[in-house]
Design a protein around this motif. Structure first.
Motif, PDB file in Angstrom:
ATOM      1  N   GLU A  40       0.806  -1.220   0.000  1.00  0.00           N
ATOM      2  CA  GLU A  40       0.000   0.000   0.000  1.00  0.00           C
ATOM      3  C   GLU A  40       0.844   1.278   0.000  1.00  0.00           C
ATOM      4  O   GLU A  40       0.554   2.200  -0.761  1.00  0.00           O
ATOM      5  CB  GLU A  40      -0.924   0.023   1.226  1.00  0.00           C
ATOM      6  CG  GLU A  40      -1.757   1.287   1.236  1.00  0.00           C
ATOM      7  CD  GLU A  40      -2.781   1.369   2.335  1.00  0.00           C
ATOM      8  OE1 GLU A  40      -2.696   0.579   3.295  1.00  0.00           O
ATOM      9  OE2 GLU A  40      -3.669   2.227   2.236  1.00  0.00           O
ATOM     10  N   LEU A  71      -0.148  -2.121   7.534  1.00  0.00           N
ATOM     11  CA  LEU A  71      -0.950  -1.799   8.721  1.00  0.00           C
ATOM     12  C   LEU A  71      -2.386  -1.593   8.248  1.00  0.00           C
ATOM     13  O   LEU A  71      -2.683  -0.556   7.652  1.00  0.00           O
ATOM     14  CB  LEU A  71      -0.408  -0.517   9.375  1.00  0.00           C
ATOM     15  CG  LEU A  71      -0.713  -0.224  10.840  1.00  0.00           C
ATOM     16  CD1 LEU A  71      -0.238   1.155  11.250  1.00  0.00           C
ATOM     17  CD2 LEU A  71      -2.123  -0.460  11.280  1.00  0.00           C
ATOM     18  N   ASP A  72      -3.212  -2.559   8.454  1.00  0.00           N
ATOM     19  CA  ASP A  72      -4.622  -2.381   8.106  1.00  0.00           C
ATOM     20  C   ASP A  72      -5.352  -1.950   9.376  1.00  0.00           C
ATOM     21  O   ASP A  72      -5.269  -2.625  10.403  1.00  0.00           O
ATOM     22  CB  ASP A  72      -5.231  -3.680   7.561  1.00  0.00           C
ATOM     23  CG  ASP A  72      -6.653  -3.438   7.084  1.00  0.00           C
ATOM     24  OD1 ASP A  72      -6.859  -2.430   6.364  1.00  0.00           O
ATOM     25  OD2 ASP A  72      -7.554  -4.210   7.456  1.00  0.00           O
ATOM     26  N   GLY A  73      -6.058  -0.824   9.260  1.00  0.00           N
ATOM     27  CA  GLY A  73      -6.727  -0.274  10.440  1.00  0.00           C
ATOM     28  C   GLY A  73      -5.945   0.901  11.017  1.00  0.00           C
ATOM     29  O   GLY A  73      -5.889   1.091  12.227  1.00  0.00           O
ATOM     30  N   THR A  74      -5.375   1.710  10.126  1.00  0.00           N
ATOM     31  CA  THR A  74      -4.544   2.839  10.583  1.00  0.00           C
ATOM     32  C   THR A  74      -5.330   3.823  11.451  1.00  0.00           C
ATOM     33  O   THR A  74      -4.791   4.361  12.424  1.00  0.00           O
ATOM     34  CB  THR A  74      -3.948   3.568   9.360  1.00  0.00           C
ATOM     35  OG1 THR A  74      -3.135   2.643   8.661  1.00  0.00           O
ATOM     36  CG2 THR A  74      -3.095   4.754   9.763  1.00  0.00           C
ATOM     37  N   ASP A 128      -0.482  -5.301   3.092  1.00  0.00           N
ATOM     38  CA  ASP A 128      -0.962  -4.131   3.820  1.00  0.00           C
ATOM     39  C   ASP A 128      -0.157  -4.086   5.107  1.00  0.00           C
ATOM     40  O   ASP A 128      -0.356  -4.903   5.999  1.00  0.00           O
ATOM     41  CB  ASP A 128      -2.463  -4.203   4.119  1.00  0.00           C
ATOM     42  CG  ASP A 128      -2.985  -2.848   4.570  1.00  0.00           C
ATOM     43  OD1 ASP A 128      -2.173  -2.051   5.070  1.00  0.00           O
ATOM     44  OD2 ASP A 128      -4.198  -2.592   4.413  1.00  0.00           O
ATOM     45  N   GLY A 171     -13.379  -1.407  11.748  1.00  0.00           N
ATOM     46  CA  GLY A 171     -12.306  -0.450  11.442  1.00  0.00           C
ATOM     47  C   GLY A 171     -11.082  -1.046  10.766  1.00  0.00           C
ATOM     48  O   GLY A 171     -10.101  -0.357  10.535  1.00  0.00           O
ATOM     49  N   SER A 172     -11.147  -2.328  10.454  1.00  0.00           N
ATOM     50  CA  SER A 172     -10.091  -2.975   9.660  1.00  0.00           C
ATOM     51  C   SER A 172     -10.823  -3.912   8.719  1.00  0.00           C
ATOM     52  O   SER A 172     -11.502  -4.843   9.168  1.00  0.00           O
ATOM     53  CB  SER A 172      -9.136  -3.754  10.569  1.00  0.00           C
ATOM     54  OG  SER A 172      -8.592  -4.869   9.880  1.00  0.00           O
ATOM     55  N   SER A 173     -10.703  -3.632   7.425  1.00  0.00           N
ATOM     56  CA  SER A 173     -11.446  -4.474   6.481  1.00  0.00           C
ATOM     57  C   SER A 173     -10.991  -5.925   6.597  1.00  0.00           C
ATOM     58  O   SER A 173     -11.804  -6.848   6.557  1.00  0.00           O
ATOM     59  CB  SER A 173     -11.302  -3.963   5.053  1.00  0.00           C
ATOM     60  OG  SER A 173      -9.989  -3.582   4.808  1.00  0.00           O
ATOM     61  N   ARG A 205     -18.451   3.238   5.368  1.00  0.00           N
ATOM     62  CA  ARG A 205     -19.104   3.853   4.202  1.00  0.00           C
ATOM     63  C   ARG A 205     -20.397   3.135   3.808  1.00  0.00           C
ATOM     64  O   ARG A 205     -21.184   3.647   3.019  1.00  0.00           O
ATOM     65  CB  ARG A 205     -18.185   3.796   2.977  1.00  0.00           C
ATOM     66  CG  ARG A 205     -16.842   4.408   3.144  1.00  0.00           C
ATOM     67  CD  ARG A 205     -16.021   4.116   1.897  1.00  0.00           C
ATOM     68  NE  ARG A 205     -14.633   4.421   2.084  1.00  0.00           N
ATOM     69  CZ  ARG A 205     -13.733   3.558   2.550  1.00  0.00           C
ATOM     70  NH1 ARG A 205     -14.106   2.327   2.871  1.00  0.00           N
ATOM     71  NH2 ARG A 205     -12.482   3.922   2.695  1.00  0.00           N
TER      72      ARG A 205
HETATM   73  C1  IPD Z   1      -8.658   0.807   5.590  1.00  0.00           C
HETATM   74  C2  IPD Z   1      -9.346  -0.018   6.652  1.00  0.00           C
HETATM   75  C3  IPD Z   1     -10.787   0.410   6.764  1.00  0.00           C
HETATM   76  C4  IPD Z   1     -11.525   0.264   5.429  1.00  0.00           C
HETATM   77  C5  IPD Z   1     -10.788   1.030   4.350  1.00  0.00           C
HETATM   78  C6  IPD Z   1      -9.340   0.601   4.273  1.00  0.00           C
HETATM   79  P1  IPD Z   1      -6.038   1.176   6.084  1.00  0.00           P
HETATM   80  O1  IPD Z   1      -7.306   0.368   5.440  1.00  0.00           O
HETATM   81  O2  IPD Z   1      -9.301  -1.379   6.350  1.00  0.00           O
HETATM   82  O3  IPD Z   1     -11.453  -0.374   7.720  1.00  0.00           O
HETATM   83  O4  IPD Z   1     -12.832   0.747   5.555  1.00  0.00           O
HETATM   84  O5  IPD Z   1     -11.428   0.763   3.102  1.00  0.00           O
HETATM   85  O6  IPD Z   1      -8.678   1.380   3.288  1.00  0.00           O
HETATM   86  O7  IPD Z   1      -5.979   2.503   5.390  1.00  0.00           O
HETATM   87  O8  IPD Z   1      -6.264   1.301   7.524  1.00  0.00           O
HETATM   88  O9  IPD Z   1      -4.911   0.289   5.701  1.00  0.00           O
END
Ligand code: IPD
Ligand code: CA
Ligand code: CA
Length: 270
Positions: A71, A90-93, A88, A180-182, A163
């Protein structure tokens, strides 16, 4: 028994995810954490960058012929090479920067276009998810299996992104959770905590590792056809030349085919 390439990939991924997890914990809840917004309005911190660098360095040493698609530092896949680490760091920044615990590192080794090995590590929760194509998925070493809500356990959870209510109308009988983390939302299906997970705008690095974990846990992982971004039919096979930072793939994870079909009938773009 001879060791398969996939098992050594998984072992490498596990060591790397744990190392990067430790590195990230060193930044977590630091008062002085440097953060800024990227042009797409998403947050990036110095920890995201340091983690991305650490992954690129480790992969470069262990797999010099592999490509890194990550990313923050390498969001394009345009070099020769059929084996790609989709990362990724850090997912959930946003959670991370706010001191919340749902965030982690996601690594997938994609060979021949499709994820073959996946490792996700959520350090504060100490949850390590591993999947190897054809060999199943585990959480902290225990086999993962999806769970379909039943009359005995009727309560189901739908994990989704923030969203979702703005972009889609969901008419589904499940309790909504925004984690908060996909990646964490998707693997919640794999572990049997959620019946469904819906992400409206995930990028390739948000979904590559988690998709394999879901599938290997017996779940269904689908990209939504009616919303696919131009030029990108589906997340896999991976395509050389795509500007992956610009492409998102609405996706659904479900505990069964029936649930996936039911959900797809009841998710309408607004
Ligand atoms: C985000 C998170 C978030 C999701 C966003 C992602 P990031 O990734 O996973 O929960 O809704 O679509 O972009 O920016 O924290 O790596
Ligand atoms: Ca992400
Ligand atoms: Ca990220």
């Amino acid at each position: 028994m001879t060791e398969t390439a996939t098992s050594s990939d998984a072992r490498f991924g596990i060591d790397l995810a744990r190392t990067v997890g430790e590195l990230l914990l060193g930044y977590f809840r630091r008062e002085s954490l440097q953060a800024e917004f990227k042009p797409d309005n998403s947050l990036v911190t110095e920890a995201d960058i340091a983690a991305d660098e650490a992954v690129a360095r480790a992969v470069g040493q262990a797999y010099p012929a592999d490509v890194v698609l990550s990313e923050e530092l390498s969001p394009r896949y345009d070099t020769e090479g059929d084996s790609v680490w989709v990362v990724d760091p850090l997912d959930g920044t946003t959670n991370f920067a706010a001191g919340l615990q749902h965030w982690g590192v996601c690594l997938a080794r994609v060979v021949g276009g499709f994820p073959r090995t996946a490792v996700l590590y959520f350090p504060v929760l100490d949850e390590l998810y591993v999947a190897v194509e054809g060999e199943g998925a585990t959480l902290n070493g225990r086999k993962l299996r999806v769970r379909v809500p039943s009359s005995a356990r009727p309560q189901g959870i739908l994990a989704c992104c923030s969203r979702t209510p703005r972009l889609y109308h969901l008419n589904l009988p499940y309790k909504i959770r925004v984690l908060g983390s996909s990646a964490y939302g998707l693997v919640a299906v794999a572990r049997g905590s959620a019946a469904l997970a819906f992400e409206t705008r995930p990028k390739i690095w948000d979904l590559a590792a988690a998709s394999l974990v879901v599938r290997e846990a017996g779940g269904v992982f689908r990209a939504l056809e009616h919303q696919q971004a131009e030029g990108a039919a589906a997340p896999f096979p991976l395509r050389r030349g795509l500007e992956y930072a610009q492409v998102s793939y609405p996706v659904l994870a479900a505990a069964s085919d029936d649930l996936a079909a039911f959900a797809l009938e009841h998710i309408e773009p607004r």
